[in-house]
Every structure is written in C-alpha cells, then in structure tokens.
Design a protein around this motif. Structure first.
Motif, PDB file in Angstrom:
ATOM      1  N   TYR A   7       0.849  -1.186   0.000  1.00  0.00           N
ATOM      2  CA  TYR A   7       0.000   0.000   0.000  1.00  0.00           C
ATOM      3  C   TYR A   7       0.885   1.237   0.000  1.00  0.00           C
ATOM      4  O   TYR A   7       1.816   1.340   0.800  1.00  0.00           O
ATOM      5  N   CYS A   9       0.977   5.057   0.802  1.00  0.00           N
ATOM      6  CA  CYS A   9       0.196   5.978   1.626  1.00  0.00           C
ATOM      7  C   CYS A   9       0.738   7.399   1.483  1.00  0.00           C
ATOM      8  O   CYS A   9       1.933   7.637   1.676  1.00  0.00           O
ATOM      9  N   ASP A  15       0.594  15.113   9.536  1.00  0.00           N
ATOM     10  CA  ASP A  15       1.338  13.970  10.063  1.00  0.00           C
ATOM     11  C   ASP A  15       2.629  14.410  10.767  1.00  0.00           C
ATOM     12  O   ASP A  15       3.230  13.625  11.492  1.00  0.00           O
ATOM     13  N   THR A  29      -1.725   5.585  12.299  1.00  0.00           N
ATOM     14  CA  THR A  29      -2.723   5.983  11.300  1.00  0.00           C
ATOM     15  C   THR A  29      -2.328   5.480   9.916  1.00  0.00           C
ATOM     16  O   THR A  29      -3.173   4.992   9.158  1.00  0.00           O
ATOM     17  N   LEU A  30      -1.054   5.577   9.579  1.00  0.00           N
ATOM     18  CA  LEU A  30      -0.577   5.087   8.285  1.00  0.00           C
ATOM     19  C   LEU A  30      -0.762   3.576   8.197  1.00  0.00           C
ATOM     20  O   LEU A  30      -1.232   3.050   7.181  1.00  0.00           O
ATOM     21  N   GLU A  32      -2.939   1.875   9.844  1.00  0.00           N
ATOM     22  CA  GLU A  32      -4.382   1.647   9.781  1.00  0.00           C
ATOM     23  C   GLU A  32      -4.896   1.769   8.348  1.00  0.00           C
ATOM     24  O   GLU A  32      -5.705   0.950   7.896  1.00  0.00           O
ATOM     25  N   GLU A  33      -4.443   2.794   7.633  1.00  0.00           N
ATOM     26  CA  GLU A  33      -4.880   2.961   6.240  1.00  0.00           C
ATOM     27  C   GLU A  33      -4.541   1.737   5.406  1.00  0.00           C
ATOM     28  O   GLU A  33      -5.363   1.267   4.612  1.00  0.00           O
ATOM     29  N   ALA A  37      -7.243  -0.967   3.811  1.00  0.00           N
ATOM     30  CA  ALA A  37      -7.220  -1.280   2.380  1.00  0.00           C
ATOM     31  C   ALA A  37      -7.147  -2.793   2.161  1.00  0.00           C
ATOM     32  O   ALA A  37      -7.849  -3.334   1.307  1.00  0.00           O
ATOM     33  N   THR A  82       4.912   9.979  -0.570  1.00  0.00           N
ATOM     34  CA  THR A  82       4.263   8.782  -0.028  1.00  0.00           C
ATOM     35  C   THR A  82       5.281   7.917   0.706  1.00  0.00           C
ATOM     36  O   THR A  82       6.495   8.080   0.539  1.00  0.00           O
TER      37      THR A  82
END
Length: 148
Positions: A7, A9, A15, A29-30, A32-33, A37, A82
C-alpha cells in the motif's frame, strides 16, 4: 513467504511533528490505512465483506527504526510524498489474527509493527470467531506453513 499486500500511503502536513518528521503516533494511522485497504477493499474484492462488519484492535506494537520526513524533493505538483507499507498475516487463531507491517521511506525501512485484531460482532458487542472464508482470505497473505 506468500505475496505481501503493498500500500502506498500519502503523507499529510498534519502527520508532522515540531521537528518536521512524521509524528510517532501518526505511524499507527498510516498502518491503519494500509490495514483497512487490505481487509475492506482487498477482502471485498476477494468476496469477503465481513471484516467491515467489525474488527477491533487488541494490541499494537511498533518499532521506529528511523525518522520519516515530508521529503518535499519527492513531491510533485500533482502528488504529495508517499511511504510504502508492506503487510502480511503473521498468525491466525480461532478468534484473532496478527498483521505484521514494514514501512519504507523510499527504499529505506523506517518502521516495523504488528497488530493483533479480533473479529467483533458490533450488534451483540462480543468477539466472534474467524469464518472459514475470512481464514482463506487471510491465508493468501500468510507465510507458507507459518500460521497456527
């Protein structure tokens, strides 16, 4: 090892901490994303939509190996910088599973983490067992022979 879920991000200004690095709490949080997904979009594409019905975190474990900054040199007019997150399923039990992650800043490993997740019945407010379909999906991202 079987295929990892990868992934990419996007980093956000929010951030960053006062030192211009991604704040340690934002790593969660990263992660979690990437996990969402995998489980929600990836699971649904596989034909497993039940993770969206309820999964709770039992435990997080994060190792910070180096700071990650916003790296404006990697940004373009069309896209913010990213990080790449690779994740896989490390363990599957009857009513919980462990997702492992590696976060890369460019080609440099910046962090490793693990999350223990529990499928949860939100209506009844109780943990539930992993279904056969969920287990089959999770096994696609598990090391061969390494899952309990």
């Amino acid at each position: 090892m079987s295929d990892r879920f990868v992934y990419h991000c996007t980093l956000r200004w929010s951030d960053l901490d006062a030192y211009g690095h991604v704040n340690n709490s934002r790593f969660l949080t990263l992660y979690e994303e990437a996990r969402v997904a995998l489980m929600f979009a990836g699971g649904r594409a596989w034909g497993v939509g039940s993770f969206a019905d309820g999964v709770v975190i039992r435990r997080h474990e994060v190792d910070y190996l180096r700071p990650v900054d916003y790296a404006l040199g990697r940004a373009t007019a069309e896209a913010a910088p990213t990080v790449r997150i690779e994740l896989w399923v490390e363990e599957i039990r009857a009513s919980r599973f462990t997702v492992a992650y590696e976060l890369y800043d460019g080609e440099v490993l910046a962090s490793r983490a693990r999350s223990v997740l529990v499928p949860f019945d939100l209506t009844r407010q109780v943990p539930r067992r992993i279904t056969a379909e969920e287990r089959e999906f999770l096994l696609t991202y598990a090391p061969q022979g390494g899952v309990a």
